[in-house]
Design a protein around this motif. Sequence first.
Motif, PDB file in Angstrom:
ATOM      1  N   THR C  23       0.887  -1.153   0.000  1.00  0.00           N
ATOM      2  CA  THR C  23       0.000   0.000   0.000  1.00  0.00           C
ATOM      3  C   THR C  23       0.935   1.215   0.000  1.00  0.00           C
ATOM      4  O   THR C  23       1.879   1.253   0.776  1.00  0.00           O
ATOM      5  CB  THR C  23      -0.853  -0.012   1.277  1.00  0.00           C
ATOM      6  N   HIS C  96       4.807  -4.662   4.176  1.00  0.00           N
ATOM      7  CA  HIS C  96       3.751  -4.824   5.187  1.00  0.00           C
ATOM      8  C   HIS C  96       2.565  -5.553   4.548  1.00  0.00           C
ATOM      9  O   HIS C  96       1.409  -5.167   4.741  1.00  0.00           O
ATOM     10  CB  HIS C  96       3.296  -3.456   5.716  1.00  0.00           C
ATOM     11  N   SER C  98      -0.510  -7.840   3.719  1.00  0.00           N
ATOM     12  CA  SER C  98      -1.605  -8.055   4.674  1.00  0.00           C
ATOM     13  C   SER C  98      -1.501  -9.312   5.519  1.00  0.00           C
ATOM     14  O   SER C  98      -1.640  -9.273   6.739  1.00  0.00           O
ATOM     15  CB  SER C  98      -2.949  -8.135   3.945  1.00  0.00           C
ATOM     16  N   TRP C  99      -1.298 -10.448   4.850  1.00  0.00           N
ATOM     17  CA  TRP C  99      -1.395 -11.712   5.596  1.00  0.00           C
ATOM     18  C   TRP C  99      -0.162 -11.984   6.428  1.00  0.00           C
ATOM     19  O   TRP C  99      -0.258 -12.438   7.571  1.00  0.00           O
ATOM     20  CB  TRP C  99      -1.686 -12.872   4.629  1.00  0.00           C
ATOM     21  N   THR C 101       1.741  -9.723   7.662  1.00  0.00           N
ATOM     22  CA  THR C 101       1.692  -8.754   8.762  1.00  0.00           C
ATOM     23  C   THR C 101       0.662  -9.170   9.813  1.00  0.00           C
ATOM     24  O   THR C 101       0.835  -8.908  11.009  1.00  0.00           O
ATOM     25  CB  THR C 101       1.404  -7.345   8.217  1.00  0.00           C
ATOM     26  N   THR C 102      -0.400  -9.821   9.390  1.00  0.00           N
ATOM     27  CA  THR C 102      -1.366 -10.365  10.351  1.00  0.00           C
ATOM     28  C   THR C 102      -0.672 -11.304  11.336  1.00  0.00           C
ATOM     29  O   THR C 102      -0.877 -11.219  12.552  1.00  0.00           O
ATOM     30  CB  THR C 102      -2.481 -11.117   9.591  1.00  0.00           C
ATOM     31  N   TRP C 103       0.158 -12.196  10.827  1.00  0.00           N
ATOM     32  CA  TRP C 103       0.905 -13.106  11.706  1.00  0.00           C
ATOM     33  C   TRP C 103       1.887 -12.327  12.583  1.00  0.00           C
ATOM     34  O   TRP C 103       2.092 -12.682  13.758  1.00  0.00           O
ATOM     35  CB  TRP C 103       1.642 -14.170  10.880  1.00  0.00           C
ATOM     36  N   GLN C 105       1.478  -9.306  13.668  1.00  0.00           N
ATOM     37  CA  GLN C 105       0.711  -8.633  14.713  1.00  0.00           C
ATOM     38  C   GLN C 105       0.242  -9.615  15.782  1.00  0.00           C
ATOM     39  O   GLN C 105       0.112  -9.247  16.955  1.00  0.00           O
ATOM     40  CB  GLN C 105      -0.472  -7.889  14.092  1.00  0.00           C
ATOM     41  N   GLU C 189       1.217 -15.640   0.345  1.00  0.00           N
ATOM     42  CA  GLU C 189       0.219 -16.649  -0.002  1.00  0.00           C
ATOM     43  C   GLU C 189       0.161 -17.755   1.055  1.00  0.00           C
ATOM     44  O   GLU C 189      -0.913 -18.221   1.437  1.00  0.00           O
ATOM     45  CB  GLU C 189       0.543 -17.225  -1.393  1.00  0.00           C
ATOM     46  N   LYS C 192      -1.592 -16.516   4.140  1.00  0.00           N
ATOM     47  CA  LYS C 192      -3.037 -16.476   3.924  1.00  0.00           C
ATOM     48  C   LYS C 192      -3.659 -17.867   4.107  1.00  0.00           C
ATOM     49  O   LYS C 192      -4.664 -18.039   4.787  1.00  0.00           O
ATOM     50  CB  LYS C 192      -3.322 -15.967   2.506  1.00  0.00           C
TER      51      LYS C 192
ATOM     52  N   LEU D 113      -2.073  -2.741  16.814  1.00  0.00           N
ATOM     53  CA  LEU D 113      -1.475  -4.072  16.955  1.00  0.00           C
ATOM     54  C   LEU D 113      -0.131  -4.182  16.258  1.00  0.00           C
ATOM     55  O   LEU D 113       0.551  -5.191  16.397  1.00  0.00           O
ATOM     56  CB  LEU D 113      -2.432  -5.135  16.404  1.00  0.00           C
ATOM     57  N   GLY D 114       0.226  -3.145  15.501  1.00  0.00           N
ATOM     58  CA  GLY D 114       1.502  -3.236  14.804  1.00  0.00           C
ATOM     59  C   GLY D 114       1.999  -1.873  14.371  1.00  0.00           C
ATOM     60  O   GLY D 114       1.328  -0.849  14.555  1.00  0.00           O
ATOM     61  N   THR D 116       2.418  -0.729  11.393  1.00  0.00           N
ATOM     62  CA  THR D 116       1.683  -0.123  10.278  1.00  0.00           C
ATOM     63  C   THR D 116       0.659   0.868  10.825  1.00  0.00           C
ATOM     64  O   THR D 116       0.475   1.962  10.277  1.00  0.00           O
ATOM     65  CB  THR D 116       0.947  -1.223   9.478  1.00  0.00           C
ATOM     66  N   GLU D 189      -6.809  -0.642   5.435  1.00  0.00           N
ATOM     67  CA  GLU D 189      -5.818  -1.724   5.481  1.00  0.00           C
ATOM     68  C   GLU D 189      -5.532  -2.140   6.924  1.00  0.00           C
ATOM     69  O   GLU D 189      -5.418  -3.331   7.236  1.00  0.00           O
ATOM     70  CB  GLU D 189      -4.534  -1.268   4.775  1.00  0.00           C
ATOM     71  N   LYS D 192      -8.399  -4.157   8.292  1.00  0.00           N
ATOM     72  CA  LYS D 192      -8.348  -5.521   7.759  1.00  0.00           C
ATOM     73  C   LYS D 192      -7.345  -6.382   8.530  1.00  0.00           C
ATOM     74  O   LYS D 192      -7.644  -7.505   8.935  1.00  0.00           O
ATOM     75  CB  LYS D 192      -7.947  -5.470   6.282  1.00  0.00           C
ATOM     76  N   MET D 193      -6.160  -5.857   8.751  1.00  0.00           N
ATOM     77  CA  MET D 193      -5.123  -6.641   9.416  1.00  0.00           C
ATOM     78  C   MET D 193      -5.444  -6.843  10.893  1.00  0.00           C
ATOM     79  O   MET D 193      -5.170  -7.908  11.452  1.00  0.00           O
ATOM     80  CB  MET D 193      -3.761  -5.991   9.218  1.00  0.00           C
ATOM     81  N   HIS D 196      -7.972  -9.665  11.223  1.00  0.00           N
ATOM     82  CA  HIS D 196      -7.416 -11.005  11.063  1.00  0.00           C
ATOM     83  C   HIS D 196      -6.490 -11.380  12.212  1.00  0.00           C
ATOM     84  O   HIS D 196      -6.453 -12.542  12.636  1.00  0.00           O
ATOM     85  CB  HIS D 196      -6.700 -11.124   9.720  1.00  0.00           C
ATOM     86  N   ALA D 197      -5.737 -10.417  12.728  1.00  0.00           N
ATOM     87  CA  ALA D 197      -4.861 -10.729  13.862  1.00  0.00           C
ATOM     88  C   ALA D 197      -5.696 -11.162  15.072  1.00  0.00           C
ATOM     89  O   ALA D 197      -5.333 -12.108  15.783  1.00  0.00           O
ATOM     90  CB  ALA D 197      -3.991  -9.517  14.203  1.00  0.00           C
ATOM     91  N   LEU D 200      -6.898 -14.679  14.615  1.00  0.00           N
ATOM     92  CA  LEU D 200      -5.807 -15.640  14.813  1.00  0.00           C
ATOM     93  C   LEU D 200      -5.521 -15.803  16.302  1.00  0.00           C
ATOM     94  O   LEU D 200      -5.300 -16.921  16.783  1.00  0.00           O
ATOM     95  CB  LEU D 200      -4.563 -15.125  14.072  1.00  0.00           C
ATOM     96  N   LEU D 204      -5.624 -10.197  21.818  1.00  0.00           N
ATOM     97  CA  LEU D 204      -4.319  -9.548  21.634  1.00  0.00           C
ATOM     98  C   LEU D 204      -4.259  -8.182  22.315  1.00  0.00           C
ATOM     99  O   LEU D 204      -5.213  -7.414  22.259  1.00  0.00           O
ATOM    100  CB  LEU D 204      -4.077  -9.298  20.148  1.00  0.00           C
TER     101      LEU D 204
END
Lengths: 229, 229, 229, 229
Positions: C23, C96, C98-99, C101-103, C105, C189, C192, D113-114, D116, D189, D192-193, D196-197, D200, D204
């Motif tokens: 982004t 950064h 998305s997926w 960065t999700t992990w 976070q 990927e 995700k 959470l991060g 970003t 963005e 979204k993250m 998902h965090a 998961l 958190l």
Amino acid sequence: MLESLKEEVLQANLELPKKGLVTYTWGNVSGIDRSKGLIVIKPSGVPYDEMTINDLVVIDLKGNIVEGHLNPSSDAPTHVVLYDKFPDICGVVHNHSSWATTWAQAGRRIPALGTTHADYFYGYIPVTREMNSDEIQGQYEEQTGKVIVETFKEYNPMDMPGVIVRNHGPFTWGKNASEAVHNAVVLEEIAKMAYHAYQLTPGLEPISDVLLDKHFFRKHGKDAYYGQK
Amino acid sequence: MLESLKEEVLQANLELPKKGLVTYTWGNVSGIDRSKGLIVIKPSGVPYDEMTINDLVVIDLKGNIVEGHLNPSSDAPTHVVLYDKFPDICGVVHNHSSWATTWAQAGRRIPALGTTHADYFYGYIPVTREMNSDEIQGQYEEQTGKVIVETFKEYNPMDMPGVIVRNHGPFTWGKNASEAVHNAVVLEEIAKMAYHAYQLTPGLEPISDVLLDKHFFRKHGKDAYYGQK
Amino acid sequence: MLESLKEEVLQANLELPKKGLVTYTWGNVSGIDRSKGLIVIKPSGVPYDEMTINDLVVIDLKGNIVEGHLNPSSDAPTHVVLYDKFPDICGVVHNHSSWATTWAQAGRRIPALGTTHADYFYGYIPVTREMNSDEIQGQYEEQTGKVIVETFKEYNPMDMPGVIVRNHGPFTWGKNASEAVHNAVVLEEIAKMAYHAYQLTPGLEPISDVLLDKHFFRKHGKDAYYGQK
Amino acid sequence: MLESLKEEVLQANLELPKKGLVTYTWGNVSGIDRSKGLIVIKPSGVPYDEMTINDLVVIDLKGNIVEGHLNPSSDAPTHVVLYDKFPDICGVVHNHSSWATTWAQAGRRIPALGTTHADYFYGYIPVTREMNSDEIQGQYEEQTGKVIVETFKEYNPMDMPGVIVRNHGPFTWGKNASEAVHNAVVLEEIAKMAYHAYQLTPGLEPISDVLLDKHFFRKHGKDAYYGQK
């Protein structure tokens, strides 16, 4: 040789990235000429946007290269087993599409939760059993095919045109390469919707056999009435 | 005949893939000329990118083909019932869009969790009851329409321009084909956001009636003030 | 100077938005000429669609600017540490996406749940420990590199071409800038699919070592047989 | 009048669909000329692909139309309150982007959470309280602005350039219309993250204040060192 089959297999391969089913080279499509017993398949590791019709490889039903200057897909031995054991199929696809692979990684079969599923797949889309060390360390890709065939003891491959290989990803097939890709696209969409329906309501049961029959046979068999004659 | 309606129905059908609502041929749009009692509808199983205005089929309110060289959408009998019983609607859409179909597969109505929903749908978007064996094995598509109508005993179809058919997918409608597609797009986006809001906070309650009224009537009825005159 | 390396680093940077990994300016790629000990890296905060080859910055292994009219990426000191301590890598990416960065976070390493993972990453993709106040308030970007190196005590960077920096995002690398980007795409990927597999079946175990070995060594090392020679 | 501001506001509005933040007309951007006390804002309900510079509406800080042949966005009174009470902001965006609206529907603030998040928003992105019946049935859009201002008692709008309006959607702002859109993209963005965090790893905790400070002040204030001078 096999020019029209090669053209069809090329187009079917190119359809994979167009439909968003592959990252890099993570997929391959083949088609077979049953009268000659020859298979046309994607070469291994060649990017889709560089691949030309001359890069396709022709192999026989023992996996031997008959024509081509490149190695066939490393998954070729799996394709060979499927063509050998499922005599009605004439096209095969393997890929690592996101949603179908999610189910593969979770090791779960996909239940028919709606009519979208029932229009194409007649019941649970099966998942293969875990492969053992001998199978993995031996002729791995051939064994993968054998485990798929073992899974299909109770299934007719034309009523269930795909499978989830556990910890790996989907294989789909059809009466030609193009239909095999069509089924790969459908499987991915079904896998996505089934995932989300389960998240919304854990423990959902499959649709009734009556509804499954209705939708599957709207599109398949002698009484089908979907589409044009 | 009905050239301008055909043009509108063609454009409305083509809008479905453009908005990402359909995979392959999984959708159909129709429009009605109320003065003539004639419906223009997509032909069955024809790919969107090959469809021309001449492929559209004209049927009457009994479902008989009046003009056209192709079979109408297999869902035509459902459209016919909706036009027959909901006299204010002049456009109908059916599709299998991912998020709305997810709710259909889970068999759940969609609560109004925010103003985006309230701007278009006045309360819960209902889900139909399960169909019984007689309904499924009989005139299935017609019965689907009847079950939708049964669900709308307590709803005004112009205040609630869509429904989730259980285990199947959404139908939406509007004052013409274009508005029916618009409502299909909105339903899909609402279904997506409601899904995620529920995952974030299970058991969420719908918004208050006061907020629902405010937003719905900003856009509908004699005191609407959204948009231009 | 370093024209061909600059061209490669430019293309690798432009690949990030093309693959949907960034982004705005949230990413940077570098490459190193090991013989000269010089690194080419993206300038800080410059939009991808305005960046030209002349905007790239050349720095040495102490982080000093050797050529360029712009500031290097603020993450340059992290790249420098990685090149210094991992002598086999010649390209580095930070983003950064998305997926991944999700992990980051969630502060969790990514287990190998399938063969897609095993084809590229030999086991758990590690997550770094939390950084302490001194590290954050001191030479933060350099310390980030050091914490990555600390995490890799038990890992060979060529067998594990990426890491999740806790609360931040992924770094990946490879034998050149292009391969580092390739690994960034794969990591995204994999992240995700692992996320979704976990949602479907919480508590999933990684695949067996036998399957991990099979797939990793199909693509790596002297017995690799994937792709062309 | 205000031609350059109009051009900027037009471009900023067109950026919303380009970045995937709006469905149909579900968004609006405005900018203000502080020296003249005049606001340029999107007209209500006009599709983005038909909108020209002449369709933009000029209003004053009481919400009166000063120039323009169309109604301003129905959300204009909210924009007016924000410009009135937050003297440093010169651009405002409202939209119904999927992920930010998900949080709005769940009625939850978004934790940092991060990094970003920390690069742009200095702490929790707040959610407004529920509005009462009088506020909703009265000058609703103006009251929406007042509830946002009430929420910002403890926040500096330049350190926290956005808010989640409960059951509704996000507003963002900045030093001009373009930056307000930039912040809308970033918020989406981040939303979204964070979603998902949380899926998961439920529960958190936000990142440490030390890390929050480090990243926010890398990009903001006199000691910022991100980007070019």
